[in-house]
Design a protein around this motif. Sequence first.
Motif, PDB file in Angstrom:
ATOM      1  N   ALA A   1      11.068  -7.939   3.635  1.00 10.30           N
ATOM      2  CA  ALA A   1      11.182  -6.845   2.666  1.00 10.30           C
ATOM      3  C   ALA A   1      10.239  -5.725   3.084  1.00 10.30           C
ATOM      4  CB  ALA A   1      10.860  -7.324   1.256  1.00 10.30           C
ATOM      5  N   LEU A   2      10.737  -4.476   3.006  1.00  7.86           N
ATOM      6  CA  LEU A   2       9.947  -3.313   3.427  1.00  7.86           C
ATOM      7  C   LEU A   2      10.180  -2.177   2.445  1.00  7.86           C
ATOM      8  CD1 LEU A   2       8.166  -1.834   5.523  1.00  7.86           C
ATOM      9  CD2 LEU A   2      10.288  -1.235   6.745  1.00  7.86           C
TER      10      LEU A   2
ATOM     11  N   ILE B   1      13.445   2.906   0.343  1.00  6.86           N
ATOM     12  CA  ILE B   1      12.871   4.148   0.856  1.00  6.86           C
ATOM     13  C   ILE B   1      12.693   5.137  -0.289  1.00  6.86           C
ATOM     14  CG2 ILE B   1      13.274   6.145   2.349  1.00  6.86           C
ATOM     15  CD1 ILE B   1      14.859   4.306   4.213  1.00  6.86           C
ATOM     16  N   ILE B   2      11.484   5.650  -0.426  1.00  7.67           N
ATOM     17  CA  ILE B   2      11.217   6.765  -1.333  1.00  7.67           C
ATOM     18  C   ILE B   2      11.023   8.002  -0.462  1.00  7.67           C
ATOM     19  CG2 ILE B   2       9.675   7.718  -3.075  1.00  7.67           C
ATOM     20  CD1 ILE B   2      11.189   5.304  -4.046  1.00  7.67           C
TER      21      ILE B   2
ATOM     22  N   LEU C   1       4.458   0.565   2.493  1.00  4.69           N
ATOM     23  CA  LEU C   1       3.629   1.545   3.187  1.00  4.69           C
ATOM     24  C   LEU C   1       3.932   2.952   2.686  1.00  4.69           C
ATOM     25  CD1 LEU C   1       3.705   0.494   6.960  1.00  4.69           C
ATOM     26  CD2 LEU C   1       1.775   0.310   5.387  1.00  4.69           C
ATOM     27  N   ASN C   2       2.886   3.782   2.659  1.00  6.66           N
ATOM     28  CA  ASN C   2       3.021   5.205   2.373  1.00  6.66           C
ATOM     29  C   ASN C   2       2.718   5.947   3.669  1.00  6.66           C
ATOM     30  OD1 ASN C   2       2.594   7.917   1.621  1.00  6.66           O
ATOM     31  ND2 ASN C   2       1.872   7.332  -0.410  1.00  6.66           N
TER      32      ASN C   2
ATOM     33  N   LEU D   1       0.850  -1.192   0.000  1.00  2.00           N
ATOM     34  CA  LEU D   1       0.000   0.000   0.000  1.00  2.00           C
ATOM     35  C   LEU D   1       0.885   1.241   0.000  1.00  2.00           C
ATOM     36  CD1 LEU D   1      -2.635  -1.158   2.645  1.00  2.00           C
ATOM     37  CD2 LEU D   1      -2.777  -1.327   0.164  1.00  2.00           C
ATOM     38  N   ALA D   2       2.026   1.159  -0.660  1.00  2.00           N
ATOM     39  CA  ALA D   2       2.977   2.265  -0.668  1.00  2.00           C
ATOM     40  C   ALA D   2       2.502   3.432  -1.517  1.00  2.00           C
ATOM     41  CB  ALA D   2       4.350   1.788  -1.153  1.00  2.00           C
ATOM     42  N   ASP D   3       1.328   3.304  -2.100  1.00  2.00           N
ATOM     43  CA  ASP D   3       0.725   4.412  -2.832  1.00  2.00           C
ATOM     44  C   ASP D   3      -0.569   4.856  -2.145  1.00  2.00           C
ATOM     45  OD1 ASP D   3       1.079   6.117  -5.079  1.00  2.00           O
ATOM     46  OD2 ASP D   3      -0.623   5.163  -6.045  1.00  2.00           O
TER      47      ASP D   3
END
Length: 507
Positions: free
Chosen positions: A389-390, A420-421, A364-365, A334-336
Amino acid sequence: MTTSKSTLPPELWAMVIHQLSRDDQRNLLFVSTFFHDLALSDVFSHVTIRFGLWRPDASDYNVVTDDADTPPPPMTEDQRAETALVNLHACEILHHIARTPRFARVIKKLSIRAYVAHSGDGVFELFALKEAVLAMTHIISFRWDGRNPLLNFAVLDALAQSSGHVLRELILPSSDETRTFLAKFKRLQTLILHRPYDPDYMLLLPDDSDVSISDGIEANQSTLARLTLYGDALWRCPVRSLLDLQELEIILPPSLSGLELVLHHCTTLRYVTFDLHVCTNARLLELLTTHPDSLPQLTAFKLFFEQLHPLTHAEVTLLAEFLKGKKTLRMLDLADTDADMEEGTEVPILKILPELPALEVLGLNIQCFEFSHEDFQVLRTHLPPRLSALFLNLTVDGMVLRQDWIEMLSNLTSLRYLHIIDMLDSMDLKQQLLEDHPDSLELVGYNMHLRWLEHDPEQGVPRYSPRWSTEKVKFCTAEDFGCKDWEWLFRYHAPRGLWDRDNLTTQ
């Protein structure tokens, strides 16, 4: 070496060579005829043909960004010269394949990257490709990326003639040619039709435009396990042809008119990805709420949405309620999807993580403009220590407590891949991660750059490998990651407007 060779049969040598690195396999090509012949099938089992140059500033223009107001920059003289050499080299390889049947039979996977600069070019290249494909009778995977030249009937017909009986994976752009030709293949396990030459065109197709897609899926329904479709194409397929699917990716559908049937009947689905327009967000959450027992074998769930209209807190709560009941869920991205951690705001997604006993891979976001020690404690409490993984998409401003981040990550004792973004470029954990990271960590991503964590053989201290090239990141596969889970987690993040982020350095 000669003595050792004589004591082992070729079959055992082949097993040994298969375990070597790609560089070592290539070196064996020059040792002797015996080792050349054994290494050949490993070194050239996957061949990539390049037409033109892929450029991150231009190659995906109007395909990834759909930004018609910003034309791509013109090619430089050096780029034009390099393009000519690349095309010449591609044609030489294809000519060799067509004229050397023994070598052609070695190739199992064929990837094409078609990024010729000028529309109308590529006719000779397509002819050379068709002749080579006719000689390749053992292709199990065929992948086409790019829009110029476009894949044509001649190449697809050659593929069906030569390898249609063994082809298992087909990855193509959506076009009239590809949709019409799908029924020629009968034993596909993976079918991916990714974004087309003109995305807007796909949204305006007449009602009968995807009949050929329906025919193609029905022709392969007894073997098809993974399906990716763009637009409304899926809803025009009989649901009976989808019953045995294990993985389904629905990319930017204008509506979710057929999703209720899919949720009700496709009980074998394990991997599900939604990339949605804003108009479909509410409908998705409504369907998941009214069908809480759907997707009983859900193992992996990925959700993207139109960023200008993120999910509301109420919608995220509904999504969390649906996911909470999926005890087999091992991968969640759900990184978006925003997880707002501002003071006094509950984070529904974080709250359910400890209730997912199988969870190992997570995206995750997180938005929080002032991280406090309490916020880190919330993350540390809710992130399962068993994560391997993360992927964190962070919007962090103000004072960044780097040591708190390191301590929080140190609790993840099984973590092997961390990405990481940093949306606001407000924090830099590269050096801290190099000096103090979980012992299990192997791969670090920062924005769109990835590096392996290595150890200096002389001093024993950790160091970063050279970063992956931008082209490798764009076209990365599970083989590049060395882990299917990691490729799944990273999938679709690279082309979402993040190419210009900072490089991962070793400073």
